[in-house]
Design an enzyme around this catalytic site. Structure first.
Site, PDB file in Angstrom:
ATOM      1  N   ASP A 297       0.805  -1.222   0.000  1.00  0.00           N
ATOM      2  CA  ASP A 297       0.000   0.000   0.000  1.00  0.00           C
ATOM      3  C   ASP A 297       0.843   1.279   0.000  1.00  0.00           C
ATOM      4  O   ASP A 297       0.578   2.212  -0.761  1.00  0.00           O
ATOM      5  CB  ASP A 297      -0.926  -0.006   1.225  1.00  0.00           C
ATOM      6  CG  ASP A 297      -1.665   1.302   1.403  1.00  0.00           C
ATOM      7  OD1 ASP A 297      -2.675   1.519   0.709  1.00  0.00           O
ATOM      8  OD2 ASP A 297      -1.219   2.122   2.233  1.00  0.00           O
TER       9      ASP A 297
ATOM     10  N   ALA B 110      -4.968   1.837  -0.698  1.00  0.00           N
ATOM     11  CA  ALA B 110      -4.647   1.282  -2.018  1.00  0.00           C
ATOM     12  C   ALA B 110      -5.142  -0.155  -2.107  1.00  0.00           C
ATOM     13  O   ALA B 110      -5.657  -0.594  -3.141  1.00  0.00           O
ATOM     14  CB  ALA B 110      -3.143   1.342  -2.280  1.00  0.00           C
ATOM     15  N   ASP B 111      -5.006  -0.891  -1.011  1.00  0.00           N
ATOM     16  CA  ASP B 111      -5.521  -2.260  -0.956  1.00  0.00           C
ATOM     17  C   ASP B 111      -7.055  -2.263  -0.936  1.00  0.00           C
ATOM     18  O   ASP B 111      -7.693  -3.022  -1.674  1.00  0.00           O
ATOM     19  CB  ASP B 111      -5.006  -2.965   0.299  1.00  0.00           C
ATOM     20  CG  ASP B 111      -3.530  -3.254   0.236  1.00  0.00           C
ATOM     21  OD1 ASP B 111      -3.161  -4.350  -0.205  1.00  0.00           O
ATOM     22  OD2 ASP B 111      -2.733  -2.386   0.633  1.00  0.00           O
ATOM     23  N   SER B 112      -7.629  -1.417  -0.086  1.00  0.00           N
ATOM     24  CA  SER B 112      -9.093  -1.391   0.038  1.00  0.00           C
ATOM     25  C   SER B 112      -9.749  -1.031  -1.285  1.00  0.00           C
ATOM     26  O   SER B 112     -10.700  -1.690  -1.725  1.00  0.00           O
ATOM     27  CB  SER B 112      -9.514  -0.383   1.108  1.00  0.00           C
ATOM     28  OG  SER B 112      -9.011  -0.739   2.368  1.00  0.00           O
TER      29      SER B 112
ATOM     30  N   GLY C  67      -9.119  -3.745  -4.044  1.00  0.00           N
ATOM     31  CA  GLY C  67      -9.959  -4.902  -3.787  1.00  0.00           C
ATOM     32  C   GLY C  67     -11.411  -4.628  -4.145  1.00  0.00           C
ATOM     33  O   GLY C  67     -12.098  -5.475  -4.735  1.00  0.00           O
TER      34      GLY C  67
END
Length: 407
Positions: A151, A178-180, A183
């Site tokens: 991230d 960035a991950d959230s 995803g």
């Protein structure tokens, strides 16, 4: 379904992704966050892990009773399968599984699946309807494709870190957004591909990059540069193009006030007992308020610091102006709003010595149960169920696979 039954209680209670099967090879956060969305809405998500080792985030804090709360949060509602994809028997079983799933999700370093002989071009021959969905740091092609990414790297290279913080004190956004976002974007892409497949029968290859994702959520940052020639920098809690739209100190804490229109600002001036500010030549338009914001903030904060948060909330909300107290996580968890919205799910997870609470889903589909259906799986917890029920393996075959450490 019979149109006459469309509004029956049973039809309303059925989650929208019931009947969709997902093979989940993802690990860490971005990929499991994607498949969590799918599982929460009824998809049968089979989480595939390395035998005896599992997902790296099984070791991430908070740890209680030897189990990870992090893992429990983003892997609820999934089934657990172990499989050694480096072994020939493991690959054979994997290819059998591919013929029984709708979606494959993975977030390995680019090229890993191809090295295993399990890339998209191979798998689509086995299942032409397959939706093969990938998250990577930099996309599936180009000179950066095989670079590792987390991230903080995506926030830095996507432009977000340069816009957060105060003056020259650059900071990342706290949670791993960035991950959230990547995803969530991938789950949206899967929905699009499933919808198209219903009409055409065609499978799809999906490619979501974490850096692309960050770049896409810079809001006005990109167009400020491409159209206005302005490079956005860190401006603290204020909005870069709207004023007043910021955090302000009160006698007993901090609040945010968001005046997105001239009318909101004029109303705030009246609430503060300074109606003349609305026509002040320094503040009579949004552009002027942005240009002279340091003066405006001093005036507003001179007023807010004389009042408590409760007093400010009562006055500002009564005037219809967007307002919020700045809450820490304990205060947010205990708030009436979060409780009423059922945004904390209680999980009866045997890995812990007592029920635990994790964030619920913000996607509320009326008529469907809004709760955890099953806890996160133990490593390989559902091996027998999946291998026998889905692939027809006998108890002897499964025991042999276990002995050979294929599962």
């Amino acid at each position: 379904m019979n149109p006459a039954n469309l509004n029956s209680a049973a039809a309303l209670a059925e989650k929208p992704l019931t009947g969709v099967r997902v093979l989940d090879l993802t690990h860490a956060y971005s990929g499991p966050f994607c498949t969590m969305h799918l599982a929460d809405q009824g998809a049968e998500v089979i989480k595939l892990e390395i035998p005896g080792k599992g997902d790296q985030c099984r070791n991430w804090d908070p740890i209680k009773n030897g189990a990870s709360g992090y893992f429990a949060y983003i892997n609820r509602n999934k089934l657990g399968l172990t499989l050694d994809l480096k072994s020939e028997k493991g690959k054979e079983i994997f290819k059998e599984l591919i013929c029984h799933v709708d979606v494959l999700c993975e977030n390995f370093r680019v090229g890993t699946m191809e090295k295993l002989g399990l890339g998209y071009e191979t798998l689509k021959e086995l299942n032409p309807r397959l939706i093969y969905a990938s998250i990577s740091g930099f996309g599936l092609e180009g000179p950066e494709a095989q670079r590792p990414c987390y991230d903080i790297v995506a926030q830095a290279m996507g432009g977000l870190m340069s816009m957060t913080g105060f003056e020259d004190n650059i900071v990342k956004v706290g949670p791993a957004i960035a991950d959230s976002y990547s995803g969530t974007y991938l789950s949206l892409g899967i929905m699009m591909a499933l919808f198209q497949r219903e009409r055409t029968g065609m499978g799809r290859r999906l490619d979501v990059s974490m850096v692309d994702t960050v770049f896409s959520v810079l809001e006005t940052g990109v167009v400020q540069y491409t159209i206005g020639g302005i490079i956005s920098g860190p401006v603290g809690n204020r909005d870069p193009v709207i004023a007043p739209f910021d955090a302000y100190r009160a006698k007993d804490g901090v609040c945010v006030v968001a005046c997105g229109t001239d009318k909101f600002f004029s109303t705030l001036c009246g609430v503060m007992g300074k109606p003349e500010l609305a026509d002040d030549p320094r503040f009579s338009s949004n552009s002027l308020r942005c240009a002279n914001y340091s003066e405006l903030k001093a005036i507003i904060e001179d007023w807010t610091t004389r009042l408590s948060l409760e007093e400010l909330e009562r006055l500002i909300l009564a005037a219809g102006i967007p307002f919020g107290k700045v809450q820490n996580t304990a205060q947010a968890c205990a708030s009436d709003f979060i409780q009423r919205r059922n945004m904390l799910w209680t999980v009866e997870d045997p890995a812990f010595d007592e029920p635990v609470q994790v964030p619920g889903t913000p996607i509320k589909i009326h008529g469907c149960e809004d709760r955890v259906q099953r806890p996160a799986p133990g490593i390989g917890q559902h091996n027998e169920e999946i291998l026998s029920g889905l692939l027809g393996k006998s108890a002897g075959e499964i025991e042999a696979l276990r002995t050979e450490q294929v599962i």
